[in-house]
Scaffold this motif. Structure first.
Motif, mmCIF file in Angstrom:
data_model
loop_
_atom_site.group_PDB
_atom_site.id
_atom_site.type_symbol
_atom_site.label_atom_id
_atom_site.label_comp_id
_atom_site.label_asym_id
_atom_site.label_seq_id
_atom_site.Cartn_x
_atom_site.Cartn_y
_atom_site.Cartn_z
ATOM 1 N N LYS A 1 0.888 -1.353 -0.210
ATOM 2 C CA LYS A 1 0.040 -0.100 -0.068
ATOM 3 C C LYS A 1 0.843 1.294 -0.067
ATOM 4 C CE LYS A 1 -0.948 0.546 4.953
ATOM 5 N NZ LYS A 1 -1.897 0.816 5.952
ATOM 6 N N ASN A 2 2.147 1.166 0.264
ATOM 7 C CA ASN A 2 2.882 2.240 0.385
ATOM 8 C C ASN A 2 4.595 1.886 0.552
ATOM 9 O OD1 ASN A 2 4.169 1.973 2.986
ATOM 10 N ND2 ASN A 2 2.139 2.524 3.724
ATOM 11 N N THR A 3 5.520 2.642 0.145
ATOM 12 C CA THR A 3 6.805 2.175 0.043
ATOM 13 C C THR A 3 7.676 2.574 1.502
ATOM 14 O OG1 THR A 3 7.373 4.360 -0.885
ATOM 15 C CG2 THR A 3 7.049 2.449 -2.372
ATOM 16 N N GLN A 4 6.730 2.614 2.337
ATOM 17 C CA GLN A 4 7.566 2.995 3.782
ATOM 18 C C GLN A 4 8.086 1.309 4.272
ATOM 19 O OE1 GLN A 4 4.079 4.394 6.171
ATOM 20 N NE2 GLN A 4 4.776 6.437 5.498
ATOM 21 N N GLY A 5 9.284 1.541 5.156
ATOM 22 C CA GLY A 5 9.774 0.445 5.647
ATOM 23 C C GLY A 5 10.494 -0.504 4.670
ATOM 24 N N GLN A 6 10.083 -1.941 4.990
ATOM 25 C CA GLN A 6 10.630 -2.962 4.498
ATOM 26 C C GLN A 6 9.840 -4.213 4.326
ATOM 27 O OE1 GLN A 6 14.034 -4.394 6.872
ATOM 28 N NE2 GLN A 6 12.704 -4.387 8.824
ATOM 29 N N VAL A 7 10.040 -5.133 3.449
ATOM 30 C CA VAL A 7 9.162 -6.450 3.324
ATOM 31 C C VAL A 7 10.332 -7.411 3.818
ATOM 32 C CG1 VAL A 7 8.398 -8.068 1.608
ATOM 33 C CG2 VAL A 7 7.807 -5.482 1.236
ATOM 34 N N CYS A 8 9.678 -8.327 4.625
ATOM 35 C CA CYS A 8 10.306 -9.425 5.259
ATOM 36 C C CYS A 8 9.619 -10.618 4.565
ATOM 37 C CB CYS A 8 10.524 -9.303 6.781
ATOM 38 S SG CYS A 8 11.632 -8.014 7.137
ATOM 39 N N ALA A 9 10.345 -11.530 4.180
ATOM 40 C CA ALA A 9 10.040 -13.056 3.707
ATOM 41 C C ALA A 9 10.391 -14.000 4.732
ATOM 42 C CB ALA A 9 10.088 -13.118 2.335
ATOM 43 N N LYS B 1 10.890 -8.045 -5.266
ATOM 44 C CA LYS B 1 11.347 -9.405 -5.732
ATOM 45 C C LYS B 1 12.185 -10.032 -4.894
ATOM 46 C CE LYS B 1 9.820 -9.137 -10.521
ATOM 47 N NZ LYS B 1 10.229 -9.137 -11.829
ATOM 48 N N LEU B 2 12.254 -11.252 -4.228
ATOM 49 C CA LEU B 2 13.117 -11.980 -3.527
ATOM 50 C C LEU B 2 13.587 -13.292 -3.955
ATOM 51 C CD1 LEU B 2 11.655 -11.039 -0.108
ATOM 52 C CD2 LEU B 2 13.566 -10.007 -0.938
ATOM 53 N N THR B 3 14.640 -13.705 -3.781
ATOM 54 C CA THR B 3 14.929 -15.222 -4.211
ATOM 55 C C THR B 3 15.683 -15.947 -2.936
ATOM 56 O OG1 THR B 3 15.416 -14.330 -6.616
ATOM 57 C CG2 THR B 3 16.529 -16.552 -6.002
ATOM 58 N N PHE B 4 14.991 -16.980 -2.688
ATOM 59 C CA PHE B 4 15.679 -17.900 -1.989
ATOM 60 C C PHE B 4 16.588 -18.948 -2.488
ATOM 61 C CE2 PHE B 4 11.694 -16.499 0.274
ATOM 62 C CZ PHE B 4 12.362 -16.055 1.418
#
Length: 151
Positions: A40-48, A78-81
């Motif tokens: 919903k916004n570009t604040q902070g980070q994404v953790c997976a 986009k993240l890669t494991f």
């Protein structure tokens, strides 16, 4: 050589040609590429976090196989494991808007930040079970998309 023995040898040879690729695949390591949409916004980070079994899924940090966090620069991340053995995995994602590495919750226990899971299961009154979010990694690259939800 009698017909029965000849047939048995031919059958064994044929079965061997089918099973050797399966054995080779069981020992490979592949990548799981995760595209996360719906921020919903570009604040902070994404953790997976990726889990290899139902134990601890989706929130037990001690049971996480791999975890990645990245700053948000766009509404899609986009993240890669990497180096995953063939098998089933489930991914839990959160939009950590305040960079505290936690899913912040309301007084009633509802998530205040975005969240999502592999396979995008419907979330009504509980987190999904591992089986509902499991993705089979069985090739060099497996691509999935996770749509974040906000309550």
């Amino acid at each position: 050589m009698n017909k029965r023995l000849k047939f048995s040898l031919i059958l064994l040879a044929a079965l061997g040609s089918f099973t050797s690729p399966l054995i080779a695949r069981a020992n490979f390591e592949g990548n799981l590429n995760v595209e996360i949409d719906g921020l919903k916004n570009t604040q902070g980070q994404v953790c997976a976090s990726i889990f290899a079994s139902s134990q601890g899924f989706p929130a037990d940090r001690d049971r996480v196989l791999q975890r990645q966090c990245t700053k948000i620069t766009d509404t899609s991340v986009k993240l890669t494991f990497k180096n995953l053995k063939a098998g089933n995995y489930a991914v839990a994602v959160m939009h950590d808007e305040n960079d505290d590495f936690m899913v912040n919750r309301s007084d009633l226990g509802f998530p205040l930040e975005g969240f999502g899971f592999s396979q995008n299961p419907e979330i009504i009154d509980r987190a999904p079970k591992f089986e509902e979010a499991a993705v089979l990694v069985a090739g060099a690259n497996t691509d999935i998309k996770i749509q974040l939800k906000y309550l």
